[in-house]
Design a protein around this motif. Structure first.
Motif, short mmCIF file in Angstrom:
data_model
loop_
_atom_site.label_atom_id
_atom_site.label_comp_id
_atom_site.label_asym_id
_atom_site.label_seq_id
_atom_site.Cartn_x
_atom_site.Cartn_y
_atom_site.Cartn_z
N GLN A 178 0.95 -1.24 0.11
CA GLN A 178 0.07 0.08 -0.02
C GLN A 178 0.61 1.16 -0.05
O GLN A 178 1.61 1.38 1.05
CB GLN A 178 -0.70 0.00 1.42
N VAL A 215 8.05 6.61 -2.97
CA VAL A 215 9.51 6.21 -2.99
C VAL A 215 9.82 4.77 -2.70
O VAL A 215 10.48 3.87 -3.34
CB VAL A 215 10.68 7.28 -2.32
N VAL A 241 -1.30 -0.58 -4.24
CA VAL A 241 -2.17 0.30 -4.51
C VAL A 241 -1.80 1.67 -4.08
O VAL A 241 -1.27 1.81 -2.82
CB VAL A 241 -3.58 -0.25 -3.51
N ALA A 277 -3.18 5.77 -3.36
CA ALA A 277 -4.42 6.40 -3.41
C ALA A 277 -4.55 7.50 -4.28
O ALA A 277 -5.63 7.78 -4.75
CB ALA A 277 -4.50 7.04 -1.81
N ARG A 323 11.08 15.06 -8.32
CA ARG A 323 10.35 14.15 -7.37
C ARG A 323 9.43 13.64 -8.62
O ARG A 323 9.41 12.49 -8.61
CB ARG A 323 9.25 14.94 -6.59
N ALA A 376 -6.77 3.87 -5.36
CA ALA A 376 -7.07 2.62 -4.67
C ALA A 376 -6.41 2.61 -3.41
O ALA A 376 -5.35 2.91 -2.95
CB ALA A 376 -6.69 1.46 -5.55
N GLY A 392 3.22 6.22 3.91
CA GLY A 392 3.31 7.65 4.47
C GLY A 392 3.23 7.86 5.70
O GLY A 392 2.76 7.08 6.68
N ASN A 432 7.59 23.62 6.32
CA ASN A 432 8.36 23.71 5.04
C ASN A 432 7.59 24.31 4.06
O ASN A 432 6.70 23.85 3.48
CB ASN A 432 9.04 22.47 4.55
N THR A 436 4.37 22.48 3.40
CA THR A 436 4.00 21.35 4.06
C THR A 436 4.44 21.50 5.81
O THR A 436 5.59 21.92 5.94
CB THR A 436 5.03 20.41 3.62
N PRO A 453 13.09 17.15 7.08
CA PRO A 453 14.26 16.98 6.20
C PRO A 453 15.58 17.52 6.40
O PRO A 453 16.42 17.56 5.70
CB PRO A 453 13.49 17.99 5.17
N ALA A 469 18.16 15.35 4.93
CA ALA A 469 17.63 14.93 3.84
C ALA A 469 17.98 13.36 3.62
O ALA A 469 18.64 12.69 2.63
CB ALA A 469 18.57 15.65 2.54
N ALA A 498 15.76 8.31 1.63
CA ALA A 498 16.92 7.44 1.50
C ALA A 498 16.38 6.44 2.38
O ALA A 498 17.00 5.04 2.02
CB ALA A 498 18.05 8.27 1.93
C1 FAD Z 1 9.78 19.17 2.87
C2 FAD Z 1 10.42 17.96 2.82
C3 FAD Z 1 11.80 17.68 2.25
C4 FAD Z 1 12.38 16.46 2.17
N1 FAD Z 1 13.47 16.27 1.36
C5 FAD Z 1 13.77 15.11 1.33
C6 FAD Z 1 15.40 15.02 0.71
O1 FAD Z 1 16.10 15.95 0.28
N2 FAD Z 1 15.79 13.74 0.80
C7 FAD Z 1 15.42 12.66 1.22
O2 FAD Z 1 15.73 11.37 1.30
N3 FAD Z 1 14.09 12.78 1.92
C8 FAD Z 1 13.44 13.86 2.14
N4 FAD Z 1 12.29 14.16 2.78
C9 FAD Z 1 11.57 13.03 3.25
C10 FAD Z 1 10.68 12.07 2.03
O3 FAD Z 1 9.99 12.75 1.50
C11 FAD Z 1 10.13 10.94 2.86
O4 FAD Z 1 10.84 10.39 3.75
C12 FAD Z 1 9.74 9.91 1.69
O5 FAD Z 1 8.95 10.58 0.75
C13 FAD Z 1 9.11 8.71 2.57
O6 FAD Z 1 9.04 7.82 1.71
P1 FAD Z 1 7.73 6.68 1.81
O7 FAD Z 1 7.53 5.85 0.48
O8 FAD Z 1 7.66 6.13 2.80
O9 FAD Z 1 6.41 7.67 1.89
P2 FAD Z 1 5.78 8.75 0.70
O10 FAD Z 1 6.74 9.15 -0.28
O11 FAD Z 1 4.80 9.70 1.56
O12 FAD Z 1 4.56 7.77 -0.08
C14 FAD Z 1 3.48 7.37 0.67
C15 FAD Z 1 2.51 6.97 -0.66
O13 FAD Z 1 1.45 6.34 -0.07
C16 FAD Z 1 0.06 6.86 -0.57
N5 FAD Z 1 -0.85 6.64 0.35
C17 FAD Z 1 -0.91 7.01 1.53
N6 FAD Z 1 -2.05 6.68 2.28
C18 FAD Z 1 -2.55 5.78 1.33
C19 FAD Z 1 -3.62 4.92 1.40
N7 FAD Z 1 -4.24 4.85 2.60
N8 FAD Z 1 -3.69 4.05 0.44
C20 FAD Z 1 -3.01 3.86 -0.44
N9 FAD Z 1 -2.06 4.85 -0.74
C21 FAD Z 1 -1.68 5.65 0.28
C22 FAD Z 1 0.80 8.24 -1.04
O14 FAD Z 1 -0.31 8.98 -1.60
C23 FAD Z 1 2.00 8.21 -1.18
O15 FAD Z 1 2.25 8.20 -2.45
C24 FAD Z 1 11.49 15.45 2.79
C25 FAD Z 1 10.32 15.62 3.41
C26 FAD Z 1 9.78 16.77 3.54
C27 FAD Z 1 8.45 16.82 4.07
#
Ligand code: FAD
Length: 391
Positions: A10, A14, A33, A35, A105, A127, A172, A195, A279, A307, A310, A314
Motif C-alpha cells: 500500500q 519512493v 495500491v 491512493a 520528484r 485505490a 507515508g 516547510n 508542508t 528534512p 535529507a 533514503a
Molecule cells: C519538505 C520535505 C523535504 C524532504 N526532502 C528530502 C530529501 O531531500 N531527501 C530525502 O531522502 N528525503 C526527504 N524528505 C523525506 C521524504 O519525502 C520521505 O521520507 C519519503 O517520501 C518517504 O517515502 P515513503 O515511500 O515512505 O512515503 P511517501 O513518499 O509519503 O509515499 C507514501 C505514498 O502512499 C500513498 N498513500 C498514503 N495513504 C494511502 C492509503 N491509505 N492507500 C493507498 N496509498 C496511500 C501516498 O499517496 C504516497 O504516494 C523530505 C520530506 C519533506 C517533508
C-alpha cells in the motif's frame, strides 16, 4: 527463493515502488495500491544522498537518476546575505561518488514506477485497502477506490477479495496500515515548524545545495536541473496555522525578511503562488517491531524524518531493498521480518531522532538530554555515521 509468493504494497511513493521493483525482480507477484491518481502532484524535488543511490543500484535505477538529476559533492553554507562562508566536504564512506544527487520528484517517481512495471508489478492508482483479514496462511484483502484525500474511500464492491502472503504499508506519515497494527498508539505530531518550497530558475553558480540561516528561519537552495532550483524554507509556525494559497507569496517574503543580498533578491522574486508548496512538518516514530504476523510498515509510515538530513526517502529506499533481501535470505516469514527490523531499526531511528533534534535546535526549542547529545554530533558527524555504516 523468497519466502513469499504474493505481496500487496500500500503506497506507491519512493519506498513502495522500490520494494515492489525489488520483489518483482525476484519473481514475487506484487500488487501496489496507491491512493493518488496518475496526475498526483508529487512535490518539487529532493536530494538523493549516496547511500540512497547505492540502494537504488540494487533495482538498477541509479544511473537513470544520475542522468536526470544534479549530482554534487560539498554542502555550501551562506551567510544571510547569500555570501558563501564555508563548504562542508562530503564524509568519506562506503557509498562512493557522487555524494549527492538532487532530482525532481516527478522524474524520480516515474523512474521507480517504470522499474516496478518492468519487474511485472501491477500498480493500481486511486485505490486503497478497505479491510484485511489475516489467518495463519495469508491475508485476505478487500480494496476500495479513493478519489481524493478529502473524501473517504468507497468500498469496491466489484473487486474480488485477494489473498497475499504479506501486506506492506509504505503509505507515508498518515499510514492507515500503521493504524491497523497499532491503533492510535502512534499518531503524527506537529513539530512546530513547516516547510515552504519555492521553485525558481537556477542561478548559474548554484551547483550544490546551499544553506543559510537568519534567526530561526533556514533557507536551503537545491539545484534540481540545469534550469531549475527550489528554495526550501523551514520556518517556525506556532499553532500549525492553515494558510490560504493566495497568501503564500506574501508569507514567504515576510518569513525571508531576515535575508538580504542575493537571498533578498530571490525573496523579492517570489510572486507566484503556483510555484510554492507548504508542508507542516510532522513526526511519528514507531519504537517497537514494524510488523505483526503478515502485515508490516516501512518508510515514513514507521519512522518519519524532518528534512534536516535529507535522508527520509533514503531510509525508505534502504528499508525497501533490505526487506526484499531479508525475504529472500531467511527460511520463514517471521524470521525474515524480525531480521529486517533488527537490521533497520537503529539506523532509521537515528536519522529520525537526529533530524528532529536539528529542527528543534534551529527553531530555538528546548532540547531533551538525548537531543542535546545528538546535536553535539552536528550535521557533518551525522552524515559521516550514515556514510560509514552499512544499511
Ligand atoms: C519538505 C520535505 C523535504 C524532504 N526532502 C528530502 C530529501 O531531500 N531527501 C530525502 O531522502 N528525503 C526527504 N524528505 C523525506 C521524504 O519525502 C520521505 O521520507 C519519503 O517520501 C518517504 O517515502 P515513503 O515511500 O515512505 O512515503 P511517501 O513518499 O509519503 O509515499 C507514501 C505514498 O502512499 C500513498 N498513500 C498514503 N495513504 C494511502 C492509503 N491509505 N492507500 C493507498 N496509498 C496511500 C501516498 O499517496 C504516497 O504516494 C523530505 C520530506 C519533506 C517533508
Amino acid at each position: 527463493m523468497p519466502v513469499v509468493r504474493r505481496v500487496l504494497v500500500q503506497g506507491g511513493g519512493v519506498g513502495g515502488l522500490t520494494l515492489a521493483a525489488a520483489l518483482g525482480r525476484r519473481g514475487v507477484e506484487v500488487d501496489v495500491v496507491e491512493a493518488s491518481g496518475p496526475d498526483a502532484v508529487l512535490g518539487v524535488g529532493l536530494n538523493q544522498p549516496n547511500n540512497a543511490l547505492a540502494a537504488l543500484d540494487e533495482i538498477g535505477v541509479r544511473e537513470q537518476c544520475l542522468a536526470v538529476g544534479f549530482p554534487f559533492e560539498p554542502l555550501v553554507i551562506w551567510n544571510p546575505a547569500g555570501v558563501q562562508v564555508a563548504a562542508i566536504p562530503p564524509p568519506e564512506g562506503r557509498y562512493g561518488r557522487p555524494s549527492n544527487n538532487a532530482i525532481s520528484r516527478p522524474l524520480y517517481n516515474g523512474i521507480l514506477r517504470a522499474a516496478a512495471e518492468e519487474a511485472g508489478v501491477r500498480i493500481r492508482t486511486g485505490a486503497t485497502v478497505w479491510e484485511m483479514a489475516e489467518d495463519a496462511d495469508g491475508v485476505e484483502v478487500q480494496l476500495a477506490t479513493w478519489t481524493g484525500k478529502r473524501t473517504p474511500p468507497v468500498r469496491d464492491e466489484a473487486a474480488s477479495r485477494a489473498r497475499y502472503d504479506l501486506v506492506v504499508g509504505f503509505d507515508g506519515v498518515r499510514s492507515r496500515i500503521r493504524g491497523h497494527l497499532f491503533g492510535d498508539r502512534y499518531v503524527p505530531e506537529f513539530t512546530g515548524s513547516a516547510n515552504w518550497r519555492i521553485t525558481l530558475p537556477r542561478p548559474d553558480d548554484l551547483t550544490a545545495i546551499a544553506f543559510a540561516l537568519a534567526g530561526p528561519v533556514k533557507a536551503v537552495l537545491t539545484p534540481i536541473s540545469p534550469e531549475q532550483m527550489y528554495i526550501a524554507l523551514v520556518t517556525p509556525e506556532p499553532g500549525n496555522p492553515r494558510h490560504d494559497r493566495a497568501d503564500f507569496p506574501r508569507l514567504v517574503r515576510e518569513r525571508m525578511a531576515g535575508f538580504s543580498g542575493r537571498l533578498g533578491e530571490l525573496r523579492d522574486a517570489v510572486t507566484d503562488d503556483a510555484a510554492i508548496t507548504y508542508t507542516p512538518l510532522e513526526q511519528v516514530v514507531v519504537r517497537e517491531p514494524w510488523f505483526r504476523g503478515r502485515i508490516a510498515i516501512a518508510g515514513d509510515a514507521a519512522h518519519t524524518s524532518t528534512p534536516h538530513l535529507a535522508q527520509g526517502a533514503a531510509m525508505a529506499v534502504e528499508d525497501a531493498v533490505t526487506l526484499a533481501a531479508a525475504l529472500d535470505e531467511h527460511p520463514s516469514l517471521p524470521e525474515a521480518l524480525d531480521a529486517w527490523y533488527r537490521r533497520r531499526r537503529d539506523r532509521a531511528l537515528f536519522v529520525a531522532d537526529m533530524s528532529l533534534a536539528l529542527l528543534k535546535q534551529e527553531s530555538g526549542a528546548e532540547l531533551t538530554d538525548q537531543e542535546a547529545a545528538l546535536v553535539q554530533l552536528g550535521i557533518p558527524g551525522a552524515q559521516a555515521r550514515i556514510a560509514q555504516e552499512a544499511y
